[in-house]
Scaffold this active site. Structure first.
Site, PDB file in Angstrom:
ATOM      1  N   ARG A 275       0.640  -1.199   0.054  1.00  0.00           N
ATOM      2  CA  ARG A 275      -0.150   0.109   0.032  1.00  0.00           C
ATOM      3  C   ARG A 275       0.780   1.285   0.027  1.00  0.00           C
ATOM      4  O   ARG A 275       0.643   2.304  -0.708  1.00  0.00           O
ATOM      5  CB  ARG A 275      -0.839   0.301   1.351  1.00  0.00           C
ATOM      6  CG  ARG A 275      -2.308  -0.759   1.057  1.00  0.00           C
ATOM      7  CD  ARG A 275      -2.846  -0.197   2.370  1.00  0.00           C
ATOM      8  NE  ARG A 275      -4.329  -1.010   2.360  1.00  0.00           N
ATOM      9  CZ  ARG A 275      -4.834  -1.256   3.554  1.00  0.00           C
ATOM     10  NH1 ARG A 275      -4.909  -0.505   4.334  1.00  0.00           N
ATOM     11  NH2 ARG A 275      -6.134  -2.016   3.302  1.00  0.00           N
ATOM     12  N   ARG A 375      -0.754   0.109  10.776  1.00  0.00           N
ATOM     13  CA  ARG A 375      -1.737  -0.887  11.069  1.00  0.00           C
ATOM     14  C   ARG A 375      -2.031  -1.931   9.808  1.00  0.00           C
ATOM     15  O   ARG A 375      -2.064  -1.568   8.644  1.00  0.00           O
ATOM     16  CB  ARG A 375      -3.128  -0.060  11.289  1.00  0.00           C
ATOM     17  CG  ARG A 375      -4.168  -1.091  11.372  1.00  0.00           C
ATOM     18  CD  ARG A 375      -5.592  -0.206  11.163  1.00  0.00           C
ATOM     19  NE  ARG A 375      -5.797  -0.122   9.736  1.00  0.00           N
ATOM     20  CZ  ARG A 375      -6.856  -0.332   8.914  1.00  0.00           C
ATOM     21  NH1 ARG A 375      -7.592  -0.994   9.451  1.00  0.00           N
ATOM     22  NH2 ARG A 375      -6.865   0.077   7.774  1.00  0.00           N
TER      23      ARG A 375
HETATM   24  C1  LIG Z   1     -13.440   2.548   4.460  1.00  0.00           C
HETATM   25  C2  LIG Z   1     -12.668   2.081   5.494  1.00  0.00           C
HETATM   26  C3  LIG Z   1     -12.749   0.688   5.696  1.00  0.00           C
HETATM   27  C4  LIG Z   1     -11.995   0.085   6.673  1.00  0.00           C
HETATM   28  N1  LIG Z   1     -11.974  -1.663   6.905  1.00  0.00           N
HETATM   29  C5  LIG Z   1     -11.791  -2.136   7.970  1.00  0.00           C
HETATM   30  C6  LIG Z   1     -11.431  -3.330   7.807  1.00  0.00           C
HETATM   31  O1  LIG Z   1     -12.060  -4.212   6.855  1.00  0.00           O
HETATM   32  N2  LIG Z   1     -11.038  -4.059   8.937  1.00  0.00           N
HETATM   33  C7  LIG Z   1     -10.663  -3.203  10.009  1.00  0.00           C
HETATM   34  O2  LIG Z   1     -10.255  -4.016  11.076  1.00  0.00           O
HETATM   35  N3  LIG Z   1     -10.514  -2.104   9.878  1.00  0.00           N
HETATM   36  C8  LIG Z   1     -11.175  -1.310   8.891  1.00  0.00           C
HETATM   37  N4  LIG Z   1     -11.284   0.008   9.150  1.00  0.00           N
HETATM   38  C9  LIG Z   1     -10.787   0.832  10.141  1.00  0.00           C
HETATM   39  C10 LIG Z   1     -12.192   0.687  11.133  1.00  0.00           C
HETATM   40  O3  LIG Z   1     -13.301   0.834  10.391  1.00  0.00           O
HETATM   41  C11 LIG Z   1     -12.025   1.770  12.281  1.00  0.00           C
HETATM   42  O4  LIG Z   1     -10.829   2.120  12.965  1.00  0.00           O
HETATM   43  C12 LIG Z   1     -13.051   1.415  13.380  1.00  0.00           C
HETATM   44  O5  LIG Z   1     -14.263   1.292  13.038  1.00  0.00           O
HETATM   45  C13 LIG Z   1     -13.179   2.509  14.612  1.00  0.00           C
HETATM   46  O6  LIG Z   1     -14.063   2.462  15.443  1.00  0.00           O
HETATM   47  P1  LIG Z   1     -14.238   3.054  16.660  1.00  0.00           P
HETATM   48  O7  LIG Z   1     -15.167   2.361  17.387  1.00  0.00           O
HETATM   49  O8  LIG Z   1     -12.815   3.422  17.541  1.00  0.00           O
HETATM   50  O9  LIG Z   1     -14.680   4.526  15.941  1.00  0.00           O
HETATM   51  P2  LIG Z   1     -16.130   5.073  15.285  1.00  0.00           P
HETATM   52  O10 LIG Z   1     -16.777   3.971  14.614  1.00  0.00           O
HETATM   53  O11 LIG Z   1     -15.512   6.158  14.538  1.00  0.00           O
HETATM   54  O12 LIG Z   1     -17.073   5.673  16.357  1.00  0.00           O
HETATM   55  C14 LIG Z   1     -16.788   6.713  17.017  1.00  0.00           C
HETATM   56  C15 LIG Z   1     -18.067   7.382  17.676  1.00  0.00           C
HETATM   57  O13 LIG Z   1     -17.777   8.506  18.634  1.00  0.00           O
HETATM   58  C16 LIG Z   1     -18.910   9.339  18.566  1.00  0.00           C
HETATM   59  N5  LIG Z   1     -18.318  10.736  18.662  1.00  0.00           N
HETATM   60  C17 LIG Z   1     -17.239  11.295  18.142  1.00  0.00           C
HETATM   61  N6  LIG Z   1     -16.901  12.689  18.818  1.00  0.00           N
HETATM   62  C18 LIG Z   1     -17.721  12.705  19.918  1.00  0.00           C
HETATM   63  C19 LIG Z   1     -18.158  13.586  20.512  1.00  0.00           C
HETATM   64  N7  LIG Z   1     -17.358  14.618  20.875  1.00  0.00           N
HETATM   65  N8  LIG Z   1     -18.928  13.481  21.511  1.00  0.00           N
HETATM   66  C20 LIG Z   1     -19.821  12.247  21.463  1.00  0.00           C
HETATM   67  N9  LIG Z   1     -19.667  11.321  20.589  1.00  0.00           N
HETATM   68  C21 LIG Z   1     -18.739  11.581  19.709  1.00  0.00           C
HETATM   69  C22 LIG Z   1     -19.302   9.125  17.302  1.00  0.00           C
HETATM   70  O14 LIG Z   1     -20.677   9.341  17.106  1.00  0.00           O
HETATM   71  C23 LIG Z   1     -19.226   7.661  16.969  1.00  0.00           C
HETATM   72  O15 LIG Z   1     -20.448   7.214  17.479  1.00  0.00           O
HETATM   73  C24 LIG Z   1     -11.539   0.932   8.015  1.00  0.00           C
HETATM   74  C25 LIG Z   1     -11.592   2.051   7.674  1.00  0.00           C
HETATM   75  C26 LIG Z   1     -12.195   2.595   6.750  1.00  0.00           C
HETATM   76  C27 LIG Z   1     -12.181   4.410   6.680  1.00  0.00           C
END
Ligand SMILES: Cc1cc2nc3c(=O)[nH]c(=O)nc-3n(C[C@H](O)[C@H](O)[C@H](O)COP(=O)(O)OP(=O)(O)OC[C@H]3O[C@@H](n4cnc5c(N)ncnc54)[C@H](O)[C@@H]3O)c2cc1C
Ligand code: SF4
Ligand code: FES
Lengths: 566, 255
Positions: A275, A375
């Protein structure tokens, strides 16, 4: 004021997994989230989630998973954490199966696993090509089953402290515009990545890094922020991810002269080089004037023929058509590199604890660190469930022995936030007010051009200076031209922009200081990895004049650093 | 070469051709005391632009008082369902070129409007929750095996993004406030056929489905749901399958 034992900020995968764990261990838990949980960025993950189940190849093991992760990380991951992570992975994924994730199956009914970049075995469990959606919805469903309390469409604006301890948050209810106080014995940040600090990103619109800023402002250091993963092929226009599958099936990359330019950079592997190499090659073409206007190149799959495209790459065909108006059967897809993943984040230990008492973090907003300098695909959904669970566990067990916070600090915090909002709205009435969206766009441009795929001393120093000036203009001159209370999107965006600028500064400062190239951090003036001086984590501490950097050694257990070759 | 910040799309020179399109947005602000009205905006057009791109251009460059929901911008989070030229669609997956030079945007019908394009989705979520949209794990669920055929049965139904487009389009849900509606019944079906669930729960699901006011028999087979579903789930067909399950259970005396 609402009071809970454990308050989880963020309803994405990490947040929900933390909440479920806290609930199962008997805590009084609530989730406060900017968007309804199923609108979180996590639903966008496609490829899958890693665990050494050995369903596709029984010789796989958690040790191999740990090693692949550490090597992928360019040896910047903490090996003790990675070992526990790879070991936990198996039980976390099996548990998801028990809870109902619609995993794709092998012929004999076990969870199907496929190969993924950087992994020596087919280890990635998947639910067709929308694993994030499948896992997220299952966790949300289980949260409903367990009766977890949700405060939806609330944005946390400040972590409230009593002395050194975090005791809750002040949030704005988007629907009413009112400020609300939430007291808790333990607060878990699970607010996701910071993709939107870049002009081009595959992340959702709400992956702003705002939550990282809240923790940073509250005294928790941000770790390894300079490590940003760029994906080589995102769709020109909206920067939606176009997966490797297009190249895997035989798609070729062409510049504006119709040349298959990968021949210049990776003559053997061509489009299937790792990548980071493909991303750099595309961007090099663009910088040297061989891209198209708008800074993209062509990803041409027409050679596969209509039938093969519709059979093997229907999703990619549909994405290009719906989101860029391009019919990939007959025309090339315009693609460019973009931010994809934020390796750094709020510094936590293996159990989700930050150094600030009462404050925990998990998911993409946190940095344990298991991803180090880079990652691997399929490792971040896993991070969300492994460390989400652990953070939920620590938060609820610590909460059981903590005492309920007093209300005094909340009144003061609400006044501070009110003043911040008041200034933004008041200035909005003035002709000369700076449009926060323009400040945000300027920051995104600086980050993309100077703290992006290619970095050097000159660009990074300029970036830090420019970001500082954008910061000043924000706090002294930004105004929102919308004063309403009800669902004021522009106001929310303006508030988040304040946090984003500080997160961007932490990334740029860390990158400027780190005089080596490692993983995703590529310095043209220091193109080599330098273990002697830089096998260490960056910790950025907030000050209004810019981040103060400290360093911490990497934990090495059984895999001494070696050259990373694939 | 200059990279713009996230404009209509990040790094995209906006409307280089000077071409524009008209966005007609139904506005409503409960604080103003004024009834709903339509406001027109001229938006620079570029090939490949989506309706969401245009709305974000308005928000950032023209009118910060506009309210809308959006998140993933890739038809997977279900935030941005709205009425576009009279039809329930996701703003993020709709090409402006596909709908014409004048685009009219209105909030989803049949749900209370909070402001502009933002509706109160709670009534829809209440129906979803009433359908027990979660698996109740079996106690003996070690060593799970799911035959690929079974996975095929719930695969499509589990694609639902809870966007409420179908609920908004369904005439039966409109005329009967108790009816669970297409998405909720689709979820009921999805878990009913999943063998990882505690078998003792299954009859309860069928009883909910069989409810006279709320259940499958209220579906008039208008198939509006299947026409608008952005995930091509065909909820109408899932309801028909659920009806068959209910009938089988009645005949066999399970419910
Ligand atoms: C296109 C794409 C494909 C991917 N594919 C993969 C994959 O195949 N496999 C893999 O392992 N990973 C993959 N990833 C990475 C993975 O999706 C993310 O790292 C992961 O989903 C992050 O999850 P999270 O729960 O940390 O955050 P998020 O899902 O981003 O959730 C954040 C939450 O916090 C809330 N929030 C934010 N700020 C505030 C605030 N100030 N007050 C209140 N609420 C707030 C939001 O509303 C949301 O509910 C991919 C990422 C992308 C962009
Ligand atoms: S069934 Fe389709 S239209 Fe209805 S909520 Fe689910 S995804 Fe949306
Ligand atoms: S923004 Fe997520 S579905 Fe449209």
């Amino acid at each position: 004021m609402e009071r809970h034992g454990v308050l989880v900020v963020g309803g994405g995968l990490a947040g929900l997994r933390a909440a479920v764990e806290a609930k199962l261990s008997g805590a009084d838990v609530a989730v406060l989230s900017l968007v309804y949980p199923m609108r979180s960025h996590s639903v966008a993950a496609q490829g899958g989630i890693n665990a050494a189940l050995g369903n596709a190849d029984p010789t796989d093991s958690w040790e191999r998973h740990a090693f692949d992760t550490i090597k992928g990380a360019d040896y910047l991951a903490d090996q003790d954490a990675v070992e526990e992570y790879a070991r936990d992975a198996i039980e976390r994924v099996l548990e998801l199966d028990r809870w109902g994730v619609p995993f794709s199956r092998t012929e004999d009914g076990r969870i199907a696993q496929r190969p993924f970049g950087g992994a020596a075995f087919p280890r990635t469990c998947y639910a067709a090509d929308h694993t994030g959606h499948a896992v997220m919805h299952t966790l949300y469903q289980q949260s409903l089953r367990l009766g977890i309390t949700f405060y939806d469409e609330r944005v946390a604006l400040k972590l409230v402290k009593e002395g050194e301890r975090v005791v809750g948050v002040v949030a704005m209810n988007l629907r009413t515009g009112e400020l609300e106080s939430y007291a808790a014995r333990a607060v878990v940040m699970a607010t996701g990545g910071a993709g939107r600090i870049y002009a081009r990103t595959t992340n959702s619109h709400h992956s702003t890094g705002f939550g990282m800023a809240l923790a940073y402002w509250a005294g928790a250091p941000l770790e390894d922020m300079e490590f940003i993963q760029f994906h080589p092929t995102t769709l020109y226009g909206t920067n939606i991810l176009i997966s490797e599958a297009a190249r895997g099936e035989g798609g070729v990359l062409l510049n504006n002269r119709g040349e298959r330019f990968m021949a210049r950079y990776a003559p053997e592997k061509m489009e299937l080089a790792p990548r980071d190499i493909v991303a750099r090659s595309i961007y090099r073409e663009v910088l040297e004037g061989r891209g198209f206007e708008g800074e993209y190149v062509h990803l041409d799959i027409t050679g596969l023929g209509e039938d093969r495209i519709m059979e093997r790459l229907p999703q990619i065909w549909e994405l290009a058509l719906k989101f860029a108006g391009v019919d990939a059967r007959y025309e090339p897809i315009p693609v460019q590199p973009g931010h994809h993943y934020t390796m750094g984040g709020i510094d936590t230990d293996k159990h989700g604890r930050t150094e600030v008492p009462g404050l925990y973090a998990a998911g993409e907003c946190a940095c344990v660190s298991v991803h180090g300098a880079n990652r691997l695909g399929g490792n971040s959904l896993l991070e969300c469930v492994v460390f989400g669970k652990r953070a939920g566990e620590s938060a609820s067990s610590d909460a059981a022995s903590a005492s309920d916070p007093p209300s005094g600090p909340f009144e003061e915090a609400e006044r501070e936030v009110e003043a911040w909002i008041g200034r933004l709205v008041e200035r909005g009435g003035e002709e000369r007010a700076e449009n926060p969206y323009h400040l945000r766009a300027e920051m995104q441009r600086v980050m993309w051009e100077k703290v992006g795929i290619f970095r050097d001393e000159e660009g990074l120093s300029a970036a830090v200076a420019e970001l500082k000036s954008i910061r000043k203009r924000y706090w002294e001159g930004a105004g929102v031209r919308s004063g309403g209370k009800t669902f004021n999107v522009a106001l929310y965006d303006a508030l988040a922009t304040g946090g984003m600028i500080d997160v961007a500064l932490a990334v740029a400062s860390g990158a400027l200081a780190r005089r080596e190239s490692r993983g995703a951090h590529y310095r043209t003036d220091y193109p080599r990895r330098d273990d002697e001086n830089w096998l260490k984590h960056t910790l950025a501490r907030f000050t209004p004049d810019g981040p103060v950097l400290e360093y911490r050694p990497v934990v090495i257990t059984r895999w001494p650093p070696r050259e990373r070759k694939y | 070469m200059r990279v713009e910040g996230e404009g209509g799309g990040a790094g995209v020179p906006a409307g280089g051709s000077g071409e524009t399109v008209v966005f007609r947005v139904r506005r409503y602000d409960p604080e103003s005391g004024v009834g709903p009205y339509y406001q027109e905006y001229e938006v620079p057009y570029r090939p490949g632009m989506t309706v969401l791109d245009g709305l974000l251009h308005i928000l950032r460059e023209v009118d910060q008082t506009l309210s809308l929901r959006y998140s993933c911008r890739q038809k997977i989070c279900g935030s941005c369902a709205m009425l576009i030229n009279g039809r329930e669609r996701l703003a993020c997956e709709t090409q402006v070129a596909e709908v014409g030079r004048t685009v009219t945007m209105e909030p989803l019908p049949h749900l209370p409007v909070i402001k502009d394009l933002v509706v109160d989705v709670e009534p829809f979520l209440d129906k979803m929750k009433a359908s027990m949209p979660y698996l109740i794990p079996r106690s003996d669920s070690e060593n799970i095996r799911v035959p690929p055929e079974e996975f095929e049965r719930y695969r499509v139904a589990s694609d639902c993004i809870w966007c409420a487009a179908c609920y908004s389009a369904c005439p039966a849900a409109y005329s009967n406030p108790y009816y669970l509606g297409p998405a909720a019944l689709g979820q009921l079906f999805r878990f009913e056929v999943d063998s990882r669930e505690d078998p003792s729960v299954k009859p309860l699901r069928l009883v909910i489905a069989d409810d006279d006011c709320a259940g499958v028999w209220r579906c008039h087979q208008a198939h509006a749901c299947s026409e608008v579903c952005p995930k091509h789930i065909n909820p109408g067909e899932l309801i028909a399958e659920l009806k068959r399950e209910v009938l089988r259970a009645r005949i066999s005396g399970r419910i």
